[in-house]
Scaffold this motif. Structure first.
Motif, PDB file in Angstrom:
ATOM      1  N   SER A  72       0.830  -1.211   0.000  1.00  0.00           N
ATOM      2  CA  SER A  72       0.000   0.000   0.000  1.00  0.00           C
ATOM      3  C   SER A  72       0.862   1.257   0.000  1.00  0.00           C
ATOM      4  CB  SER A  72      -0.928   0.011   1.220  1.00  0.00           C
ATOM      5  OG  SER A  72      -0.169   0.099   2.419  1.00  0.00           O
ATOM      6  N   LEU A  73       2.181   1.080   0.143  1.00  0.00           N
ATOM      7  CA  LEU A  73       3.107   2.208   0.154  1.00  0.00           C
ATOM      8  C   LEU A  73       3.757   2.367  -1.212  1.00  0.00           C
ATOM      9  CD1 LEU A  73       4.839   1.354   3.557  1.00  0.00           C
ATOM     10  CD2 LEU A  73       2.882   2.898   3.167  1.00  0.00           C
ATOM     11  N   TYR A  74       4.372   3.525  -1.448  1.00  0.00           N
ATOM     12  CA  TYR A  74       5.018   3.789  -2.729  1.00  0.00           C
ATOM     13  C   TYR A  74       6.379   3.100  -2.839  1.00  0.00           C
ATOM     14  CZ  TYR A  74       1.545   7.315  -3.925  1.00  0.00           C
ATOM     15  OH  TYR A  74       0.385   7.947  -4.243  1.00  0.00           O
ATOM     16  N   GLY A  75       7.060   2.956  -1.711  1.00  0.00           N
ATOM     17  CA  GLY A  75       8.395   2.379  -1.757  1.00  0.00           C
ATOM     18  C   GLY A  75       9.473   3.448  -1.831  1.00  0.00           C
ATOM     19  N   ASP A  76      10.712   3.007  -1.937  1.00  0.00           N
ATOM     20  CA  ASP A  76      11.869   3.900  -1.966  1.00  0.00           C
ATOM     21  C   ASP A  76      11.972   4.565  -3.339  1.00  0.00           C
ATOM     22  OD1 ASP A  76      14.431   5.056  -1.999  1.00  0.00           O
ATOM     23  OD2 ASP A  76      15.230   3.513  -0.667  1.00  0.00           O
ATOM     24  N   PRO A  77      12.021   5.912  -3.400  1.00  0.00           N
ATOM     25  CA  PRO A  77      12.152   6.599  -4.697  1.00  0.00           C
ATOM     26  C   PRO A  77      13.392   6.171  -5.478  1.00  0.00           C
ATOM     27  CG  PRO A  77      11.621   8.152  -2.963  1.00  0.00           C
ATOM     28  CD  PRO A  77      11.933   6.856  -2.283  1.00  0.00           C
ATOM     29  N   GLN A  78      14.410   5.714  -4.762  1.00  0.00           N
ATOM     30  CA  GLN A  78      15.648   5.301  -5.417  1.00  0.00           C
ATOM     31  C   GLN A  78      15.554   3.882  -5.967  1.00  0.00           C
ATOM     32  OE1 GLN A  78      19.049   6.312  -3.091  1.00  0.00           O
ATOM     33  NE2 GLN A  78      20.510   5.243  -4.403  1.00  0.00           N
ATOM     34  N   GLY A  79      14.484   3.174  -5.646  1.00  0.00           N
ATOM     35  CA  GLY A  79      14.368   1.764  -6.000  1.00  0.00           C
ATOM     36  C   GLY A  79      14.567   0.916  -4.756  1.00  0.00           C
ATOM     37  N   LEU A 133      16.798   9.429 -17.956  1.00  0.00           N
ATOM     38  CA  LEU A 133      17.459  10.599 -18.549  1.00  0.00           C
ATOM     39  C   LEU A 133      16.821  11.900 -18.080  1.00  0.00           C
ATOM     40  CD1 LEU A 133      18.159   9.483 -22.237  1.00  0.00           C
ATOM     41  CD2 LEU A 133      19.857  10.142 -20.527  1.00  0.00           C
ATOM     42  N   LEU A 134      15.502  11.898 -17.948  1.00  0.00           N
ATOM     43  CA  LEU A 134      14.820  13.096 -17.448  1.00  0.00           C
ATOM     44  C   LEU A 134      15.311  13.453 -16.048  1.00  0.00           C
ATOM     45  CD1 LEU A 134      11.164  12.392 -18.636  1.00  0.00           C
ATOM     46  CD2 LEU A 134      12.500  14.421 -19.225  1.00  0.00           C
ATOM     47  N   LEU A 135      15.384  12.446 -15.190  1.00  0.00           N
ATOM     48  CA  LEU A 135      15.859  12.677 -13.832  1.00  0.00           C
ATOM     49  C   LEU A 135      17.311  13.141 -13.842  1.00  0.00           C
ATOM     50  CD1 LEU A 135      15.656  12.530 -10.758  1.00  0.00           C
ATOM     51  CD2 LEU A 135      16.144  10.071 -10.911  1.00  0.00           C
ATOM     52  N   LEU A 136      18.122  12.515 -14.669  1.00  0.00           N
ATOM     53  CA  LEU A 136      19.533  12.877 -14.734  1.00  0.00           C
ATOM     54  C   LEU A 136      19.714  14.321 -15.173  1.00  0.00           C
ATOM     55  CD1 LEU A 136      22.535  12.169 -14.662  1.00  0.00           C
ATOM     56  CD2 LEU A 136      22.307  11.320 -17.007  1.00  0.00           C
ATOM     57  N   CYS A 137      18.978  14.726 -16.179  1.00  0.00           N
ATOM     58  CA  CYS A 137      19.109  16.105 -16.665  1.00  0.00           C
ATOM     59  C   CYS A 137      18.727  17.112 -15.592  1.00  0.00           C
ATOM     60  CB  CYS A 137      18.254  16.302 -17.918  1.00  0.00           C
ATOM     61  SG  CYS A 137      18.868  15.442 -19.374  1.00  0.00           S
ATOM     62  N   GLN A 138      17.748  16.755 -14.783  1.00  0.00           N
ATOM     63  CA  GLN A 138      17.376  17.637 -13.672  1.00  0.00           C
ATOM     64  C   GLN A 138      18.505  17.721 -12.647  1.00  0.00           C
ATOM     65  OE1 GLN A 138      13.755  15.919 -12.230  1.00  0.00           O
ATOM     66  NE2 GLN A 138      12.551  16.517 -14.010  1.00  0.00           N
ATOM     67  N   TYR A 160      21.411  14.006  -5.801  1.00  0.00           N
ATOM     68  CA  TYR A 160      20.188  13.206  -5.827  1.00  0.00           C
ATOM     69  C   TYR A 160      19.572  13.113  -4.432  1.00  0.00           C
ATOM     70  CZ  TYR A 160      17.024   9.266  -6.063  1.00  0.00           C
ATOM     71  OH  TYR A 160      15.909   8.476  -5.955  1.00  0.00           O
ATOM     72  N   LYS A 161      20.393  12.927  -3.415  1.00  0.00           N
ATOM     73  CA  LYS A 161      19.879  12.812  -2.052  1.00  0.00           C
ATOM     74  C   LYS A 161      19.110  14.064  -1.641  1.00  0.00           C
ATOM     75  CE  LYS A 161      21.879   8.808  -1.021  1.00  0.00           C
ATOM     76  NZ  LYS A 161      21.096   7.581  -0.765  1.00  0.00           N
ATOM     77  N   ASP A 162      19.571  15.224  -2.119  1.00  0.00           N
ATOM     78  CA  ASP A 162      18.879  16.472  -1.801  1.00  0.00           C
ATOM     79  C   ASP A 162      17.474  16.511  -2.384  1.00  0.00           C
ATOM     80  OD1 ASP A 162      21.086  17.351  -0.428  1.00  0.00           O
ATOM     81  OD2 ASP A 162      21.895  18.509  -2.107  1.00  0.00           O
ATOM     82  N   LYS A 163      17.290  15.840  -3.541  1.00  0.00           N
ATOM     83  CA  LYS A 163      15.993  15.860  -4.215  1.00  0.00           C
ATOM     84  C   LYS A 163      15.129  14.658  -3.853  1.00  0.00           C
ATOM     85  CE  LYS A 163      17.577  18.300  -8.397  1.00  0.00           C
ATOM     86  NZ  LYS A 163      16.584  19.388  -8.396  1.00  0.00           N
ATOM     87  N   LYS A 164      15.742  13.621  -3.287  1.00  0.00           N
ATOM     88  CA  LYS A 164      15.054  12.347  -3.087  1.00  0.00           C
ATOM     89  C   LYS A 164      13.775  12.479  -2.279  1.00  0.00           C
ATOM     90  CE  LYS A 164      15.854   7.654  -1.339  1.00  0.00           C
ATOM     91  NZ  LYS A 164      16.832   6.702  -0.770  1.00  0.00           N
TER      92      LYS A 164
END
Length: 476
Positions: A151-158, A193-198, A341-345
């Motif tokens: 029921s949870l989304y999980g870790d944004p990093q996978g 790629l979208l995430l990387l460019c950000q 990435y950690k700052d945006k996670k």
């Protein structure tokens, strides 16, 4: 609820949002979308068309600014009533003045399309060899064991367990040096790629791309306003001298199996590429999209494994080796980008399915992944050899094969005086679909002989045989 469906073409000069905006505008003008109709929500339409939400939002904003739709708070976007009736334009499109009245126009039916007998589409896989019973069993176990967590989304990093399995697999099979903490799992290479460019934050800074090269990556760079610098290819891959003279701040490459032509970047060029990135504070995006399938020679280690300066961003996918539909890809970030990435996670949501990630984790942990991969290597190796044999039997030396020995596609060069489009059309008349390579170019040289892409992963030997035989008939 209104559904909007259209063909979006990567090979057009117009980006996706322009194509979508023009389609909706024309539907409104013609009266096929009536005043007062609510447009689909941005998220729903992006999922329906398999494009980014930013693309849909840009198209909608243009429609609002031109007065075709209006935004109603907490309700959505609605089509406005137009002051002028545009429906008559549909009746006279392409009609020369004075040739015939609208009442005299006779509706003609399009000619029936030939029956599709063989589709050499790239990216298809052999579903008959996939262990569905094992996958379904594990997936069912996951559903039972983790009912509450699903029921949870999980870790944004996978999921951490999957990243742990991936780190071990990449180290052993591709020579990639990384910890699980450096891996990000997501839904597809373009999303990565979208995430990387950000993360890079280099909007409007030049990015070098192979020319020809993967147009899916180019579409992401284009949508995010990254000016692209096309770098020509030599017989052994990207032209390093051309790259070093460019002003590119980033380069996207496919060094282990160049797409679409299949050459392998040799070690001396890999070293030059790494030196260029280290000395000029640049990043290299290494797309290792189908490295599992190599049919001759030793495996080619990833460029990332040679990197001592943390300048390589490694990308991979399970679309070719597992199932395209599960939409699981990943990237390995150098330490310098992990902190960003950690700052945006905290503000991100996972894009890959939690169930699929946990199923894949156990699939790898229990050894099924290695068994499946060994089997698929043999399956595709046999298909690859059979396809090359069929081309030799039916065409002899009249066509040249480019990019053999690895991957799930080949390219054939047909130098008989006919154009690429004519060869594609002749093949379609026989019920065979082959694919032009011109859409993969930015600076296409029309003087080059036609080169056509043939994917074979999802075809049986009987289908490959029939397809090549029909191509010979079509091009004789």
């Amino acid at each position: 609820m209104l559904e909007i469906t259209l063909n979006l073409y990567e090979d057009k000069k117009d980006p996706y949002y322009v194509q979508l905006y023009r389609h909706i505008r024309q539907e409104i003008k013609s009266g096929r979308i009536h005043a007062g109709t609510r447009l689909p929500a941005i998220r729903r339409l992006s999922e329906h068309l398999d494009i980014s939400r930013n693309t849909v939002e840009a198209a909608y904003l243009q429609l609002v600014s031109e007065g075709y739709v209006e935004s109603r708070p907490r309700s959505g976007l609605y089509v406005l009533k137009l002051e002028e009736d545009f429906s008559f334009l549909e009746k006279v499109t392409n009609q020369e003045p004075g040739r015939q009245d609208a009442e005299e126009i006779v509706e003609t039916k399009p000619a029936a399309s030939p029956v599709l007998r063989c589709d050499f589409r790239n990216g298809t896989i052999d579903l008959s060899s996939f262990p569905f019973s094992v996958w379904n069993k594990i997936s069912h176990q996951i559903m039972q064991e983790y009912t509450n967590s699903l029921s949870l989304y999980g870790d944004p990093q996978g999921e951490p367990g999957l990243r742990h399995q991936l780190a071990g697999y990449l180290r052993q099979s591709r020579g990639v040096r990384c910890s699980p903490d450096q891996i990000i799992v997501g839904a597809g290479t373009q999303q990565m790629l979208l995430l990387l460019c950000q993360l890079l934050g280099t909007e409007r800074q030049p990015v070098a791309v192979e020319d020809p090269g993967y147009n899916g990556a180019r579409s992401v760079f284009s949508e995010l306003n990254f000016p692209m610098v096309p770098i020509p290819l030599e017989e052994d891959g990207i032209d390093m001298e051309y790259l070093m003279k460019s002003e590119a701040k980033l380069v996207y490459v496919t060094p282990s199996h160049q797409f679409p032509f299949g050459m392998i970047l040799p070690i001396h060029k890999r070293i030059k590429l790494l030196q260029w990135a280290a000395e000029h504070d640049r990043y290299i995006i290494e797309d290792d999209y189908d490295s599992e399938f190599r049919y001759q020679g030793r495996p080619i280690p990833a460029l990332q494994g040679l990197d001592k300066s943390g300048r390589v961003i490694y990308m991979g996918t399970f679309s070719k080796s597992l199932l395209s539909g599960i939409r699981i890809s990943y990237m390995v970030l150098p330490e310098s980008l992990i902190s960003k990435y950690k700052d945006k996670k905290a503000f991100l949501e996972p894009t890959a399915s939690l169930i699929h990630m946990q199923t894949l984790e156990r699939f790898m942990e229990e050894g099924w992944w290695e068994k499946h991969l060994r089997r698929m290597k043999n399956v595709y190796k046999k298909k690859h050899a059979f396809l090359l044999s069929a081309i030799t039997r039916f065409f002899g030396e009249r066509v040249k094969v480019i990019g053999q020995h690895s991957g799930l596609h080949i390219v054939i060069e047909v130098n008989d005086g006919r154009s690429e489009s004519e060869l594609v059309r002749k093949a379609e008349e026989k019920g065979v679909k082959v694919y032009p390579t011109s859409p993969y170019w930015i600076t296409f040289d029309t003087q080059l002989p036609p080169r056509l892409l043939l994917g074979f992963g999802g075809l049986s030997e009987n289908e490959l045989e029939a397809g090549i035989r029909l191509l010979k008939e079509a091009w004789t």
